[in-house]
Design a protein around this motif. Structure first.
Motif, PDB file in Angstrom:
ATOM      1  N   PRO A  24     -24.810  48.185  -9.820  1.00 40.65           N
ATOM      2  CA  PRO A  24     -25.478  47.478  -8.670  1.00 40.65           C
ATOM      3  C   PRO A  24     -25.686  45.901  -8.951  1.00 40.65           C
ATOM      4  N   GLY A  25     -25.035  45.388  -9.708  1.00 38.51           N
ATOM      5  CA  GLY A  25     -25.254  43.994  -9.709  1.00 38.51           C
ATOM      6  C   GLY A  25     -24.233  43.356  -8.637  1.00 38.51           C
ATOM      7  N   ARG A  26     -23.503  44.101  -7.982  1.00 36.86           N
ATOM      8  CA  ARG A  26     -22.550  43.595  -6.878  1.00 36.86           C
ATOM      9  C   ARG A  26     -23.194  43.632  -5.524  1.00 36.86           C
ATOM     10  N   TYR A  27     -24.295  44.446  -5.522  1.00 31.45           N
ATOM     11  CA  TYR A  27     -25.151  44.732  -4.344  1.00 31.45           C
ATOM     12  C   TYR A  27     -26.536  44.444  -4.228  1.00 31.45           C
ATOM     13  N   THR A  28     -27.104  44.569  -3.234  1.00 27.98           N
ATOM     14  CA  THR A  28     -28.600  44.665  -3.299  1.00 27.98           C
ATOM     15  C   THR A  28     -28.845  46.058  -3.777  1.00 27.98           C
TER      16      THR A  28
ATOM     17  N   ILE B  78     -29.358  61.926 -13.645  1.00 24.07           N
ATOM     18  CA  ILE B  78     -28.828  61.627 -15.070  1.00 24.07           C
ATOM     19  C   ILE B  78     -27.812  60.288 -14.471  1.00 24.07           C
ATOM     20  N   PHE B  79     -27.091  60.680 -13.720  1.00 23.05           N
ATOM     21  CA  PHE B  79     -26.026  59.531 -13.397  1.00 23.05           C
ATOM     22  C   PHE B  79     -26.753  58.256 -12.632  1.00 23.05           C
ATOM     23  N   PHE B  80     -27.827  58.618 -11.726  1.00 26.52           N
ATOM     24  CA  PHE B  80     -28.613  57.518 -11.205  1.00 26.52           C
ATOM     25  C   PHE B  80     -29.321  56.719 -12.290  1.00 26.52           C
ATOM     26  N   LYS B  81     -29.997  57.291 -13.146  1.00 25.20           N
ATOM     27  CA  LYS B  81     -30.676  56.490 -14.346  1.00 25.20           C
ATOM     28  C   LYS B  81     -29.517  55.581 -15.273  1.00 25.20           C
TER      29      LYS B  81
ATOM     30  N   SER C 156     -31.371  48.303 -15.479  1.00 29.45           N
ATOM     31  CA  SER C 156     -32.100  48.349 -16.530  1.00 29.45           C
ATOM     32  C   SER C 156     -33.485  47.784 -16.757  1.00 29.45           C
ATOM     33  N   TRP C 157     -33.724  46.603 -15.872  1.00 26.66           N
ATOM     34  CA  TRP C 157     -35.185  46.462 -15.718  1.00 26.66           C
ATOM     35  C   TRP C 157     -35.744  47.158 -14.679  1.00 26.66           C
ATOM     36  N   ILE C 158     -35.524  47.681 -13.673  1.00 23.47           N
ATOM     37  CA  ILE C 158     -35.755  48.958 -12.768  1.00 23.47           C
ATOM     38  C   ILE C 158     -36.281  50.209 -13.801  1.00 23.47           C
ATOM     39  N   PHE C 159     -35.290  50.501 -14.496  1.00 24.73           N
ATOM     40  CA  PHE C 159     -35.434  51.836 -15.334  1.00 24.73           C
ATOM     41  C   PHE C 159     -36.677  51.720 -16.295  1.00 24.73           C
ATOM     42  N   ASP C 160     -36.717  50.360 -16.844  1.00 26.92           N
ATOM     43  CA  ASP C 160     -37.871  49.960 -17.715  1.00 26.92           C
ATOM     44  C   ASP C 160     -39.256  49.990 -16.968  1.00 26.92           C
ATOM     45  N   GLN C 161     -39.263  49.516 -15.657  1.00 30.61           N
ATOM     46  CA  GLN C 161     -40.405  49.560 -14.921  1.00 30.61           C
ATOM     47  C   GLN C 161     -40.975  50.809 -14.620  1.00 30.61           C
TER      48      GLN C 161
ATOM     49  N   LEU D 151     -34.937  62.893  -8.102  1.00 29.78           N
ATOM     50  CA  LEU D 151     -33.850  61.761  -7.698  1.00 29.78           C
ATOM     51  C   LEU D 151     -34.674  60.933  -6.401  1.00 29.78           C
ATOM     52  N   THR D 152     -35.146  61.755  -5.748  1.00 34.34           N
ATOM     53  CA  THR D 152     -35.899  60.956  -4.335  1.00 34.34           C
ATOM     54  C   THR D 152     -36.901  59.970  -4.774  1.00 34.34           C
ATOM     55  N   LYS D 153     -37.863  60.505  -5.779  1.00 36.04           N
ATOM     56  CA  LYS D 153     -38.830  59.610  -6.305  1.00 36.04           C
ATOM     57  C   LYS D 153     -38.240  58.330  -6.943  1.00 36.04           C
ATOM     58  N   TRP D 154     -37.097  58.756  -7.776  1.00 35.36           N
ATOM     59  CA  TRP D 154     -36.559  57.601  -8.409  1.00 35.36           C
ATOM     60  C   TRP D 154     -35.914  56.505  -7.422  1.00 35.36           C
ATOM     61  N   LYS D 155     -35.261  57.039  -6.487  1.00 39.59           N
ATOM     62  CA  LYS D 155     -34.866  56.130  -5.460  1.00 39.59           C
ATOM     63  C   LYS D 155     -35.924  55.370  -4.836  1.00 39.59           C
ATOM     64  N   LYS D 156     -37.135  55.882  -4.626  1.00 40.09           N
ATOM     65  CA  LYS D 156     -38.193  55.464  -4.099  1.00 40.09           C
ATOM     66  C   LYS D 156     -38.853  54.263  -4.774  1.00 40.09           C
ATOM     67  N   TYR D 157     -39.038  54.531  -5.968  1.00 44.07           N
ATOM     68  CA  TYR D 157     -39.717  53.706  -6.884  1.00 44.07           C
ATOM     69  C   TYR D 157     -38.576  52.384  -7.349  1.00 44.07           C
ATOM     70  N   THR D 158     -37.242  52.878  -7.143  1.00 44.44           N
ATOM     71  CA  THR D 158     -36.261  51.606  -7.321  1.00 44.44           C
ATOM     72  C   THR D 158     -36.212  50.686  -6.301  1.00 44.44           C
ATOM     73  N   LEU D 159     -36.253  51.292  -5.164  1.00 44.35           N
ATOM     74  CA  LEU D 159     -36.565  50.325  -3.917  1.00 44.35           C
ATOM     75  C   LEU D 159     -37.961  49.478  -4.101  1.00 44.35           C
ATOM     76  N   HIS D 160     -38.871  50.178  -4.544  1.00 43.85           N
ATOM     77  CA  HIS D 160     -40.054  49.454  -4.508  1.00 43.85           C
ATOM     78  C   HIS D 160     -40.200  48.439  -5.374  1.00 43.85           C
ATOM     79  N   PHE D 161     -39.726  48.453  -6.762  1.00 40.58           N
ATOM     80  CA  PHE D 161     -39.739  47.618  -7.707  1.00 40.58           C
ATOM     81  C   PHE D 161     -38.910  46.268  -7.243  1.00 40.58           C
ATOM     82  N   ASP D 162     -37.749  46.787  -6.675  1.00 41.89           N
ATOM     83  CA  ASP D 162     -36.664  45.676  -6.311  1.00 41.89           C
ATOM     84  C   ASP D 162     -37.375  44.901  -5.160  1.00 41.89           C
TER      85      ASP D 162
END
Length: 184
Positions: A106-110, A134-137, A142-147, A158-169
């Protein structure tokens, strides 16, 4: 809408061919499966694909050329696609997709692009949501995983993990923009 391109039997082109056929059939949703199969077979004319065509159907010579007279062992479009994929689809697609998921950085992209890229390979892995999570996590920042793991209720889908990932970013982006704008 143009007809599908002729298919030459290359595994890397199999999915594209079926997609072209399916898209072409959208113009005629009333078409019977036998017509769809005949159309697809008419774009499979040489080498190994011709052999497949001959195995799938009997072609009957007529004054105007050849006409499909009997379909041996497929009676629906879905059956045809299954047989086609069994013969021609990329056998390593699943393992390639899983490898690509493991190597997304993810460091290469938004984060938006990271999630889009992840989605590109999800379906091809043939993994369920638990395994995909598991792959997604594993590959997410890591900073989003921690949040997310600090939430009162940690999401399980997975859907909620993606949603929260976008939210925290997005929250982080807003904070950074505020600091740049107001020097805070």
């Amino acid at each position: 809408m143009s007809e599908p391109e002729d298919y030459d039997g290359k595994p890397e082109k199999a999915e594209t061919f079926i997609t072209q056929c399916t898209t072409y059939f959208l113009n005629n949703p009333e078409a019977k499966d036998s017509i769809k199969i005949s159309c697809a077979l008419s774009h499979m004319k040489t080498g190994v694909v011709l052999q497949f065509t001959e195995n799938v159907c009997h072609l009957q010579n007529t004054e105007g050329g050849q006409q499909l007279s009997d379909i041996n062992y497929v009676s629906t479009w879905d059956e045809f696609v299954l047989k086609f994929n069994k013969h021609f689809a990329d056998k390593d697609k699943m393992s390639k997709a899983q490898a690509k998921l493991q190597n997304i950085t993810p460091g290469r992209y938004t984060i938006d692009k990271f999630i889009i890229e992840f989605k590109q390979y999800e379906q091809d892995t043939h993994l369920d949501d638990t395994a995909l999570l598991i792959f997604f996590k594993k590959v997410m920042p890591s900073w989003i995983f921690d949040q997310i793991t600090k939430l009162l209720t940690i999401p399980t889908s997975l859907t909620k993990w993606k949603k929260y990932t976008l939210h925290f970013d997005r929250n982080k982006q807003e904070q950074e923009e505020f600091k740049r704008t107001f020097g805070h």
